[in-house]
Write a protein that holds these residues in place. Structure first.
Motif, PDB file in Angstrom:
ATOM      1  N   GLY A 182      -1.344   2.899   1.324  1.00 29.92           N
ATOM      2  CA  GLY A 182      -1.160   2.504  -0.076  1.00 29.92           C
ATOM      3  C   GLY A 182      -0.106   3.375  -0.722  1.00 29.92           C
ATOM      4  N   PRO A 183       0.125   3.142  -2.026  1.00 24.91           N
ATOM      5  CA  PRO A 183       1.144   3.921  -2.734  1.00 24.91           C
ATOM      6  C   PRO A 183       0.865   5.428  -2.692  1.00 24.91           C
ATOM      7  CG  PRO A 183       0.070   2.323  -4.215  1.00 24.91           C
ATOM      8  CD  PRO A 183      -0.538   2.143  -2.864  1.00 24.91           C
ATOM      9  N   GLU A 184      -0.426   5.800  -2.599  1.00 24.22           N
ATOM     10  CA  GLU A 184      -0.751   7.235  -2.631  1.00 24.22           C
ATOM     11  C   GLU A 184      -0.669   7.857  -1.242  1.00 24.22           C
ATOM     12  OE1 GLU A 184      -2.972   4.997  -2.252  1.00 24.22           O
ATOM     13  OE2 GLU A 184      -4.709   5.831  -1.221  1.00 24.22           O
ATOM     14  N   GLY A 185      -0.527   7.062  -0.207  1.00 27.80           N
ATOM     15  CA  GLY A 185      -0.402   7.633   1.125  1.00 27.80           C
ATOM     16  C   GLY A 185      -1.191   6.863   2.176  1.00 27.80           C
ATOM     17  N   VAL A 186      -1.436   7.526   3.286  1.00 30.17           N
ATOM     18  CA  VAL A 186      -2.128   6.919   4.425  1.00 30.17           C
ATOM     19  C   VAL A 186      -3.569   7.425   4.403  1.00 30.17           C
ATOM     20  CG1 VAL A 186      -2.176   6.722   6.934  1.00 30.17           C
ATOM     21  CG2 VAL A 186       0.017   6.900   5.732  1.00 30.17           C
ATOM     22  N   ARG A 187      -4.495   6.525   4.172  1.00 29.74           N
ATOM     23  CA  ARG A 187      -5.881   6.947   3.991  1.00 29.74           C
ATOM     24  C   ARG A 187      -6.746   6.523   5.174  1.00 29.74           C
ATOM     25  NH1 ARG A 187      -8.800   8.859  -0.175  1.00 29.74           N
ATOM     26  NH2 ARG A 187      -7.068   8.697  -1.637  1.00 29.74           N
ATOM     27  N   ILE A 188      -7.538   7.460   5.700  1.00 28.60           N
ATOM     28  CA  ILE A 188      -8.509   7.145   6.746  1.00 28.60           C
ATOM     29  C   ILE A 188      -9.797   6.711   6.046  1.00 28.60           C
ATOM     30  CG2 ILE A 188      -9.763   8.028   8.757  1.00 28.60           C
ATOM     31  CD1 ILE A 188      -6.929   8.485   9.348  1.00 28.60           C
TER      32      ILE A 188
END
Ligand code: TXA
Ligand code: MG
Length: 323
Positions: A182-188
């Motif tokens: 997403g816009p905030e980064g790569v989230r697990i």
């Protein structure tokens, strides 16, 4: 009762059952899946019914090619890089649904995103041969431990399904890692068979972990209920010693104080190898649960590599039950 067939005998009947809108249990490299045609609403409804799964918890869609995936979802550049690096394999990507896709809305529980994965082996052959994406959650009753052998799937779901394709124990032994870019980064969203460190190495960025703290949190990984993967026994994590009457789930060569008092001992990996431990986790949890011990003491397991996913599943198995 389910018929259990080796893979070479299972392909044709599996294809016939799936084409008829039935569900079939089959191996993937992570865990066994309870598979149905993702474009067929009746098949998808049947998956929820057989598992006793809450209808708000969406399913993963399995594909056999990037081409098939791109007909279903829109790939941003980072997700594409992850797919190219880790597919086929134990990585699931949460992506925006593409306009005109053929996935039944029950699969995604009405979300505008879809969880996609390209598995290895038999599951992939079935998808490629039928040309249909498969919706497949782990093959276990909702809230129970995922099946990593045909026998354990049969014990749990055998009375409710017609066919289990038997590919032996699944090599990874834990579910896939679920990632959302997403816009905030790569989230697990869920740690799993691909370690966070591998994703960071492939992308050259740090990953974020867990659901997000906003009103959408409940749908970020709707299946990540605190109490999950539940054995009947209570679990005591990071145990430094074993009390009388407890079973012991050991890890590595170190001896735990009082181990001789344990009613049963199984070691996830005597050599301390986290991949081996992941592959053995669900089998050993079930086996110790069957001893009838009220408590399973679990040795400390490092939080690195696949240890993150192992600790995640153990934490959920230890969480208070919500019934
Ligand atoms: O290794 C695996 O992932 C196995 C094999 C069979 O592929 N499948 C599996 O499925 O573990 P299941 O249904 O047990 O877990 C799927 C998880 C759930 O936590 C669900 O909430 C989440 O994926 N999920 C599905 N669609 C989602 C979406 N659009 N957004 C966020 N999470 C989603
Ligand atoms: Mg599951």
């Amino acid at each position: 009762m389910a018929e259990i067939l080796p893979l070479d005998k299972a392909l044709r009947p599996a294809l016939a059952l799936l084409a008829a809108g039935e569900v079939v249990a089959l191996p993937t490299e992570t865990v066994y899946g309870l598979a149905g045609d993702a474009t067929n609403g009746e098949a998808v409804a049947r998956i929820f019914e057989v598992k006793g799964r809450p209808r708000f918890n969406p399913l993963i869609v399995h594909v056999s090619s990037l081409d098939m995936a791109r007909k279903i979802a829109v790939f941003d550049a980072v997700s594409l890089k992850l797919a190219e690096t880790f597919w086929p394999g134990p990585l699931t990507l949460v992506l925006k649904l593409r306009e005109g896709h053929s996935i039944h809305p029950l699969v995604t529980t009405g979300l505008d995103t879809v969880a996609l994965r390209m598995p290895r082996g038999f599951a992939s052959t079935v998808i490629e041969t039928s040309g249909r994406p498969l919706a497949a959650p782990s093959a276990n009753s909702s809230g129970r431990i995922s099946g990593t052998t045909a026998e354990s799937v049969n014990e749990d779901l055998g009375a409710k399904i017609r066919l289990i394709a038997d590919g032996g124990p699944t090599p990874v032994g834990l579910e896939s890692t679920i990632v959302k870019v997403g816009p905030e980064g790569v989230r697990i969203l869920r740690p799993g068979g691909v370690a966070s460190e591998e994703i960071e190495a492939a992308l050259g960025v740090k990953v974020l972990r867990g659901g997000v703290a906003n009103s959408e949190a409940s749908v970020e990984a709707p299946g990540m209920l605190a109490s999950h993967y539940a054995p009947d026994a209570a679990l005591r994590l990071d145990a430094a010693e074993v009390a009388a009457g407890e079973a012991l789930l050991a890890f590595g060569p170190a001896r735990i104080a009082g181990a001789e008092r344990a009613v049963a001992v199984l070691n996830l990996s005597p050599a301390g190898d986290l991949r081996e431990a992941a592959a053995n986790l669900y089998h050993h949890m079930k086996a110790l649960d069957r001893t009838g011990a009220g408590v399973i003491a679990v040795a400390p397991i490092p939080a690195t590599g696949l240890g993150e996913a192992i600790r995640d599943r153990l934490g959920r198995a230890a969480a208070p039950r919500d019934g």
